[in-house]
Design a protein around this motif. Structure first.
Motif, PDB file in Angstrom:
ATOM      1  N   ALA A 114       0.877  -1.179   0.000  1.00 31.02           N
ATOM      2  CA  ALA A 114       0.000   0.000   0.000  1.00 31.02           C
ATOM      3  C   ALA A 114       0.907   1.220   0.000  1.00 31.02           C
ATOM      4  O   ALA A 114       2.114   1.114   0.260  1.00 31.02           O
ATOM      5  CB  ALA A 114      -0.900   0.012   1.233  1.00 31.02           C
ATOM      6  N   PHE A 115       0.343   2.372  -0.306  1.00 30.30           N
ATOM      7  CA  PHE A 115       1.085   3.617  -0.141  1.00 30.30           C
ATOM      8  C   PHE A 115       0.134   4.698   0.307  1.00 30.30           C
ATOM      9  O   PHE A 115      -1.090   4.613   0.103  1.00 30.30           O
ATOM     10  CB  PHE A 115       1.843   4.018  -1.417  1.00 30.30           C
ATOM     11  N   ARG A 116       0.699   5.717   0.948  1.00 29.60           N
ATOM     12  CA  ARG A 116      -0.074   6.864   1.407  1.00 29.60           C
ATOM     13  C   ARG A 116       0.772   8.111   1.202  1.00 29.60           C
ATOM     14  O   ARG A 116       1.966   8.128   1.531  1.00 29.60           O
ATOM     15  CB  ARG A 116      -0.431   6.685   2.885  1.00 29.60           C
ATOM     16  N   ASN A 117       0.160   9.148   0.661  1.00 32.98           N
ATOM     17  CA  ASN A 117       0.852  10.413   0.437  1.00 32.98           C
ATOM     18  C   ASN A 117       1.004  11.120   1.777  1.00 32.98           C
ATOM     19  O   ASN A 117       0.018  11.518   2.391  1.00 32.98           O
ATOM     20  CB  ASN A 117       0.058  11.275  -0.551  1.00 32.98           C
ATOM     21  N   VAL A 118       2.247  11.304   2.222  1.00 31.25           N
ATOM     22  CA  VAL A 118       2.527  11.960   3.502  1.00 31.25           C
ATOM     23  C   VAL A 118       3.191  13.329   3.314  1.00 31.25           C
ATOM     24  O   VAL A 118       3.689  13.907   4.271  1.00 31.25           O
ATOM     25  CB  VAL A 118       3.415  11.059   4.404  1.00 31.25           C
ATOM     26  N   SER A 119       3.163  13.853   2.085  1.00 33.17           N
ATOM     27  CA  SER A 119       3.896  15.092   1.808  1.00 33.17           C
ATOM     28  C   SER A 119       3.114  16.362   2.127  1.00 33.17           C
ATOM     29  O   SER A 119       3.695  17.437   2.115  1.00 33.17           O
ATOM     30  CB  SER A 119       4.349  15.112   0.349  1.00 33.17           C
TER      31      SER A 119
END
Length: 181
Positions: A114-119
């Motif tokens: 999975a991935f999540r945008n943390v920017s």
């Protein structure tokens, strides 16, 4: 001539003749003729479809909003991401790490990820899947948008529920399954 390739590998086979039925593909993400869809709140642009590569791969530009990303899942195709802008937290087989712009991540087939945008801002990346098919999945479940930079629509709770049912129904066709975090 000796070869270090295993027997039966492509190195032991002749190169096939050119297929004049296939043409050069040039994809301008802001140009005409590309398909843009909103998936999970982001905007995905099909740059090169499986139809253009004889099913070998597809290439999708993804604009992922802050906090956005897919839930944990796995599928039987290879998936590679090149992060052009932003930061993502990638979770692979339960372990997470932050990936920054300029990095490339390869996810082997069948591995949970999975991935999540943390920017804190929209992340931009390229996603290549081989063989192709993920492009068709995105087109089947996504909501068409006018351009890659058009704001994605905000679906109603009923539309979200209907999309969720559609995703669940199509996962087996596209050889994908959701997994527990």
């Amino acid at each position: 001539m000796t070869s270090s390739s295993p027997a039966g590998s492509p190195a032991d086979q002749p190169i096939l003749p050119d297929d004049p039925g296939r043409s050069l593909t040039v994809a301008d993400p802001d140009g005409r003729g590309l398909r843009h869809v909103s998936v999970a709140g982001g905007t995905y642009t099909i740059l090169v479809s499986g139809a253009e590569t004889a099913g070998r791969y597809c290439l999708v530009e993804m604009l992922v909003p802050a906090g956005g990303g897919p839930p944990p899942h796995r599928h039987d195709f290879e998936e590679m991401f090149t992060l052009l802008e932003g930061e993502l937290e990638f979770t692979f087989r339960g372990a997470s790490q932050t990936v920054r712009a300029g990095s490339t991540v390869n996810v082997p087939a069948n591995a949970p990820h999975a991935f999540r945008n943390v920017s804190g801002t929209t992340a931009r990346m390229l996603c290549m899947c081989t063989p192709a098919g993920q492009d068709e999945f995105f087109l089947a479940v996504g909501i068409p948008v006018a351009s890659r930079t058009a704001p994605p629509p905000v679906p109603t709770p009923e539309q979200r529920a209907e999309t969720g049912r559609l995703v669940q129904a199509l996962l087996p066709k596209y050889r994908t399954e959701m997994v527990k975090a």
